[in-house]
Motif scaffolding. Structure first.
Motif, PDB file in Angstrom:
ATOM      1  N   CYS A  21      41.280  40.339  39.135  1.00  0.00           N
ATOM      2  CA  CYS A  21      41.274  41.539  39.967  1.00  0.00           C
ATOM      3  C   CYS A  21      40.934  41.168  41.402  1.00  0.00           C
ATOM      4  O   CYS A  21      40.105  40.310  41.648  1.00  0.00           O
ATOM      5  CB  CYS A  21      40.262  42.544  39.438  1.00  0.00           C
ATOM      6  SG  CYS A  21      40.578  43.054  37.750  1.00  0.00           S
ATOM      7  N   GLU A  22      41.545  41.878  42.348  1.00  0.00           N
ATOM      8  CA  GLU A  22      41.304  41.635  43.761  1.00  0.00           C
ATOM      9  C   GLU A  22      40.442  42.747  44.337  1.00  0.00           C
ATOM     10  O   GLU A  22      40.142  43.725  43.665  1.00  0.00           O
ATOM     11  CB  GLU A  22      42.641  41.561  44.498  1.00  0.00           C
ATOM     12  CG  GLU A  22      43.525  40.422  44.019  1.00  0.00           C
ATOM     13  CD  GLU A  22      44.858  40.397  44.735  1.00  0.00           C
ATOM     14  OE1 GLU A  22      45.015  41.099  45.745  1.00  0.00           O
ATOM     15  OE2 GLU A  22      45.736  39.671  44.265  1.00  0.00           O
ATOM     16  N   GLY A  23      40.059  42.602  45.584  1.00  0.00           N
ATOM     17  CA  GLY A  23      39.290  43.630  46.261  1.00  0.00           C
ATOM     18  C   GLY A  23      37.807  43.349  46.218  1.00  0.00           C
ATOM     19  O   GLY A  23      37.358  42.327  45.702  1.00  0.00           O
ATOM     20  N   PRO A  24      36.998  44.285  46.746  1.00  0.00           N
ATOM     21  CA  PRO A  24      35.555  44.067  46.838  1.00  0.00           C
ATOM     22  C   PRO A  24      34.860  43.930  45.484  1.00  0.00           C
ATOM     23  O   PRO A  24      33.821  43.306  45.388  1.00  0.00           O
ATOM     24  CB  PRO A  24      35.049  45.292  47.601  1.00  0.00           C
ATOM     25  CG  PRO A  24      36.111  46.322  47.428  1.00  0.00           C
ATOM     26  CD  PRO A  24      37.399  45.573  47.287  1.00  0.00           C
ATOM     27  N   LEU A  25      35.414  44.514  44.457  1.00  0.00           N
ATOM     28  CA  LEU A  25      34.830  44.401  43.115  1.00  0.00           C
ATOM     29  C   LEU A  25      35.616  43.426  42.263  1.00  0.00           C
ATOM     30  O   LEU A  25      35.530  43.450  41.035  1.00  0.00           O
ATOM     31  CB  LEU A  25      34.779  45.772  42.440  1.00  0.00           C
ATOM     32  CG  LEU A  25      33.934  46.826  43.144  1.00  0.00           C
ATOM     33  CD1 LEU A  25      34.022  48.153  42.406  1.00  0.00           C
ATOM     34  CD2 LEU A  25      32.491  46.380  43.255  1.00  0.00           C
ATOM     35  N   GLY A  26      36.387  42.576  42.909  1.00  0.00           N
ATOM     36  CA  GLY A  26      37.251  41.652  42.190  1.00  0.00           C
ATOM     37  C   GLY A  26      36.511  40.725  41.245  1.00  0.00           C
ATOM     38  O   GLY A  26      35.298  40.609  41.270  1.00  0.00           O
ATOM     39  N   GLY A  27      37.260  40.096  40.401  1.00  0.00           N
ATOM     40  CA  GLY A  27      36.710  39.180  39.415  1.00  0.00           C
ATOM     41  C   GLY A  27      37.667  39.063  38.255  1.00  0.00           C
ATOM     42  O   GLY A  27      38.838  39.415  38.356  1.00  0.00           O
ATOM     43  N   THR A  28      37.173  38.572  37.168  1.00  0.00           N
ATOM     44  CA  THR A  28      37.984  38.403  35.969  1.00  0.00           C
ATOM     45  C   THR A  28      37.630  39.477  34.952  1.00  0.00           C
ATOM     46  O   THR A  28      36.454  39.732  34.701  1.00  0.00           O
ATOM     47  CB  THR A  28      37.737  37.011  35.358  1.00  0.00           C
ATOM     48  OG1 THR A  28      38.018  36.019  36.349  1.00  0.00           O
ATOM     49  CG2 THR A  28      38.616  36.775  34.151  1.00  0.00           C
ATOM     50  N   VAL A  29      38.646  40.101  34.379  1.00  0.00           N
ATOM     51  CA  VAL A  29      38.468  41.120  33.345  1.00  0.00           C
ATOM     52  C   VAL A  29      39.109  40.597  32.069  1.00  0.00           C
ATOM     53  O   VAL A  29      40.214  40.059  32.101  1.00  0.00           O
ATOM     54  CB  VAL A  29      39.129  42.454  33.762  1.00  0.00           C
ATOM     55  CG1 VAL A  29      39.046  43.472  32.638  1.00  0.00           C
ATOM     56  CG2 VAL A  29      38.506  42.987  35.026  1.00  0.00           C
ATOM     57  N   GLU A  30      38.394  40.726  30.955  1.00  0.00           N
ATOM     58  CA  GLU A  30      38.947  40.329  29.663  1.00  0.00           C
ATOM     59  C   GLU A  30      39.286  41.567  28.848  1.00  0.00           C
ATOM     60  O   GLU A  30      38.484  42.490  28.748  1.00  0.00           O
ATOM     61  CB  GLU A  30      37.939  39.504  28.868  1.00  0.00           C
ATOM     62  CG  GLU A  30      37.663  38.145  29.452  1.00  0.00           C
ATOM     63  CD  GLU A  30      36.709  37.338  28.605  1.00  0.00           C
ATOM     64  OE1 GLU A  30      36.640  36.127  28.817  1.00  0.00           O
ATOM     65  OE2 GLU A  30      36.014  37.913  27.738  1.00  0.00           O
TER      66      GLU A  30
END
Length: 80
Positions: free
Chosen positions: A16-25
């Protein structure tokens, strides 16, 4: 005993991109049991109240179940 953390497989991983980005499973969990206890409200209605008048009784019932007073006569952890 396998009850503290349900087993799962990762179906898909999304970046995921943006300020709360990261990896989602996206996960698929194996079936597992959850123990609950209905606690009556302080006014006895059992519904729609945020007071915990029956919390002592509710906790004792749930603790007894977790400590082995259940159909399987098997104790399980309360937390992960």
């Amino acid at each position: 005993k396998g009850l503290e953390r349900p087993k799962y497989i990762v179906e898909r991983t999304i970046e995921c991109e943006g300020p709360l980005g990261g990896t989602v499973e996206i996960r698929r969990y194996e079936p597992y049991n959850v123990a609950t206890v209905e606690m009556p409200a302080r006014d006895g209605s059992g519904e729609g109240s945020s007071s915990f008048g029956g919390s002592g009784t509710g906790f004792s019932s749930l603790a007894a179940y977790l400590f082995g007073q259940n159909e399987e006569k098997e104790a399980m952890a309360m937390t992960t």
